[in-house]
Design a protein around this motif. Structure first.
Motif, PDB file in Angstrom:
ATOM      1  N   ARG A 130     -10.573 -13.826  -7.596  1.00 44.13           N
ATOM      2  CA  ARG A 130     -11.602 -13.919  -6.547  1.00 44.13           C
ATOM      3  C   ARG A 130     -12.686 -14.882  -6.994  1.00 44.13           C
ATOM      4  N   VAL A 131     -12.882 -15.932  -6.230  1.00 41.26           N
ATOM      5  CA  VAL A 131     -13.893 -16.941  -6.536  1.00 41.26           C
ATOM      6  C   VAL A 131     -14.873 -16.980  -5.366  1.00 41.26           C
ATOM      7  N   GLU A 132     -16.123 -16.621  -5.631  1.00 43.86           N
ATOM      8  CA  GLU A 132     -17.122 -16.580  -4.564  1.00 43.86           C
ATOM      9  C   GLU A 132     -17.589 -17.982  -4.174  1.00 43.86           C
ATOM     10  N   GLU A 133     -18.433 -18.030  -3.156  1.00 46.37           N
ATOM     11  CA  GLU A 133     -18.910 -19.302  -2.638  1.00 46.37           C
ATOM     12  C   GLU A 133     -19.837 -20.011  -3.631  1.00 46.37           C
ATOM     13  N   HIS A 134     -19.856 -21.334  -3.510  1.00 48.06           N
ATOM     14  CA  HIS A 134     -20.766 -22.200  -4.257  1.00 48.06           C
ATOM     15  C   HIS A 134     -20.464 -22.229  -5.766  1.00 48.06           C
ATOM     16  N   VAL A 135     -19.251 -21.887  -6.135  1.00 49.65           N
ATOM     17  CA  VAL A 135     -18.806 -22.063  -7.520  1.00 49.65           C
ATOM     18  C   VAL A 135     -18.361 -23.514  -7.702  1.00 49.65           C
ATOM     19  N   ILE A 136     -18.753 -24.124  -8.816  1.00 53.93           N
ATOM     20  CA  ILE A 136     -18.339 -25.498  -9.120  1.00 53.93           C
ATOM     21  C   ILE A 136     -17.324 -25.443 -10.261  1.00 53.93           C
ATOM     22  N   LEU A 137     -16.154 -26.030 -10.008  1.00 59.41           N
ATOM     23  CA  LEU A 137     -15.075 -26.063 -10.995  1.00 59.41           C
ATOM     24  C   LEU A 137     -14.731 -27.525 -11.281  1.00 59.41           C
ATOM     25  N   LYS A 138     -14.969 -27.958 -12.497  1.00 61.35           N
ATOM     26  CA  LYS A 138     -14.619 -29.312 -12.921  1.00 61.35           C
ATOM     27  C   LYS A 138     -13.514 -29.209 -13.964  1.00 61.35           C
ATOM     28  N   GLY A 139     -12.304 -29.566 -13.557  1.00 58.60           N
ATOM     29  CA  GLY A 139     -11.135 -29.354 -14.397  1.00 58.60           C
ATOM     30  C   GLY A 139     -11.114 -30.186 -15.660  1.00 58.60           C
ATOM     31  N   PRO A 140     -10.171 -29.814 -16.511  1.00 61.38           N
ATOM     32  CA  PRO A 140      -9.172 -28.777 -16.295  1.00 61.38           C
ATOM     33  C   PRO A 140      -9.743 -27.360 -16.444  1.00 61.38           C
ATOM     34  N   VAL A 141      -9.366 -26.512 -15.501  1.00 63.11           N
ATOM     35  CA  VAL A 141      -9.795 -25.114 -15.481  1.00 63.11           C
ATOM     36  C   VAL A 141      -8.605 -24.255 -15.075  1.00 63.11           C
ATOM     37  N   ILE A 142      -8.394 -23.146 -15.792  1.00 61.72           N
ATOM     38  CA  ILE A 142      -7.395 -22.159 -15.409  1.00 61.72           C
ATOM     39  C   ILE A 142      -8.098 -20.815 -15.241  1.00 61.72           C
ATOM     40  N   ILE A 143      -7.955 -20.222 -14.055  1.00 62.26           N
ATOM     41  CA  ILE A 143      -8.516 -18.907 -13.758  1.00 62.26           C
ATOM     42  C   ILE A 143      -7.350 -17.962 -13.521  1.00 62.26           C
ATOM     43  N   SER A 144      -7.213 -16.959 -14.361  1.00 62.29           N
ATOM     44  CA  SER A 144      -6.031 -16.103 -14.368  1.00 62.29           C
ATOM     45  C   SER A 144      -6.139 -14.959 -13.361  1.00 62.29           C
ATOM     46  N   ALA A 145      -5.082 -14.154 -13.300  1.00 61.10           N
ATOM     47  CA  ALA A 145      -4.983 -13.059 -12.342  1.00 61.10           C
ATOM     48  C   ALA A 145      -6.092 -12.035 -12.552  1.00 61.10           C
ATOM     49  N   GLY A 146      -6.616 -11.521 -11.434  1.00 58.19           N
ATOM     50  CA  GLY A 146      -7.588 -10.443 -11.498  1.00 58.19           C
ATOM     51  C   GLY A 146      -8.981 -10.849 -11.914  1.00 58.19           C
ATOM     52  N   CYS A 147      -9.242 -12.149 -12.039  1.00 57.62           N
ATOM     53  CA  CYS A 147     -10.575 -12.608 -12.447  1.00 57.62           C
ATOM     54  C   CYS A 147     -11.552 -12.563 -11.268  1.00 57.62           C
ATOM     55  N   PHE A 148     -12.829 -12.459 -11.624  1.00 58.86           N
ATOM     56  CA  PHE A 148     -13.915 -12.573 -10.649  1.00 58.86           C
ATOM     57  C   PHE A 148     -14.861 -13.664 -11.129  1.00 58.86           C
ATOM     58  N   ILE A 149     -15.147 -14.622 -10.262  1.00 53.50           N
ATOM     59  CA  ILE A 149     -16.088 -15.698 -10.565  1.00 53.50           C
ATOM     60  C   ILE A 149     -17.215 -15.620  -9.549  1.00 53.50           C
ATOM     61  N   GLY A 150     -18.418 -15.294 -10.015  1.00 47.23           N
ATOM     62  CA  GLY A 150     -19.541 -15.070  -9.118  1.00 47.23           C
ATOM     63  C   GLY A 150     -20.146 -16.347  -8.573  1.00 47.23           C
ATOM     64  N   ALA A 151     -20.887 -16.197  -7.499  1.00 46.24           N
ATOM     65  CA  ALA A 151     -21.510 -17.328  -6.808  1.00 46.24           C
ATOM     66  C   ALA A 151     -22.354 -18.176  -7.752  1.00 46.24           C
ATOM     67  N   HIS A 152     -22.255 -19.490  -7.555  1.00 49.58           N
ATOM     68  CA  HIS A 152     -23.061 -20.475  -8.279  1.00 49.58           C
ATOM     69  C   HIS A 152     -22.693 -20.600  -9.763  1.00 49.58           C
ATOM     70  N   ALA A 153     -21.561 -20.048 -10.163  1.00 51.48           N
ATOM     71  CA  ALA A 153     -21.084 -20.316 -11.527  1.00 51.48           C
ATOM     72  C   ALA A 153     -20.683 -21.788 -11.637  1.00 51.48           C
ATOM     73  N   TYR A 154     -20.787 -22.322 -12.847  1.00 56.77           N
ATOM     74  CA  TYR A 154     -20.482 -23.740 -13.118  1.00 56.77           C
ATOM     75  C   TYR A 154     -19.526 -23.766 -14.301  1.00 56.77           C
TER      76      TYR A 154
END
Length: 208
Positions: free
Chosen positions: A62-86
């Motif tokens: 689950r990735v909330e709104e306004h998250v910035i992901l600049k690869g390479p990035v791997i987000i695995s099963a069952g993860c939570f990424i809160g709003a405005h994470a970088y």
């Protein structure tokens, strides 16, 4: 003890399982090569990951709104990424890990079941399974205040040079880091360590 005898599996048990080809590397060598390592790993992920360029997100994450992901990035099963994470420049986030709102993670490997509460920074680090970082705690990765910015580490009472200027910490499994604590560059914490709230961990001291 020489730094070559530092085994990542002694601190982070899941590391060798998830990255078996890297078991011979020292932690600062791993994070220095994070972008290359994860770029290759993304190519081998199964179909339950949605991949766009160099960003791979498991379909159960689950990735909330306004998250910035600049690869390479791997987000695995069952993860939570809160709003405005970088999250940037080579980051692996293991299963069921929580990255709270406003956190920044750079060039790091986070093992399953870890939690960064909110407004944390973790740079150039390896963070073990079950590690909990309370709100505002920081893993610093660079000596802004020093002319000589090369980082040393302390292992069983002996000091060793890493030869690099960007390395945060090796944080052992099930460690607890209190709110607003700071780990200085080159920190190595054994499993189940406790860092108190507002504590500064500075394992290596340098001349003024």
């Amino acid at each position: 003890m020489s730094p070559e005898m530092l085994r990542l599996s002694d601190y982070v048990a899941r590391f060798n399982t998830l990255f078996p080809d890297l078991s011979h590397l020292l932690p600062w060598q791993v994070v220095a090569a994070a972008s290359e390592i994860l770029s290759d790993k993304i190519k081998m992920l199964p179909d339950d990951y949605a991949v766009q360029g160099l960003v791979a997100i498991h379909k159960d994450a689950r990735v909330e709104e306004h998250v910035i992901l600049k690869g390479p990035v791997i987000i695995s099963a069952g993860c939570f990424i809160g709003a405005h994470a970088y999250i940037r420049n080579g980051v692996y986030i293991g299963e069921k890990t929580s990255i709270g709102p406003g956190c920044e993670v750079k060039s790091s490997f986070i093992m399953p079941g870890a939690a960064l509460a909110h407004f944390n920074f973790a740079g150039d680090s390896i963070i073990g399974t079950g590690v909990n970082m309370e709100a505002g705690s920081i893993i610093a990765n660079h000596y802004n205040e020093r002319t000589d910015k090369l980082i040393d580490v302390m292992l069983q009472g002996h000091r060793y040079a890493t030869g690099i200027t960007k390395f945060g910490a090796l944080v052992g499994d099930n460690t607890r880091i209190g709110a607003n604590a700071v780990l200085s560059p080159g920190t190595i914490l054994t499993p189940r360590s406790i860092v108190r709230r507002l504590e500064l961990v500075e394992q290596v001291t340098y001349p003024a």
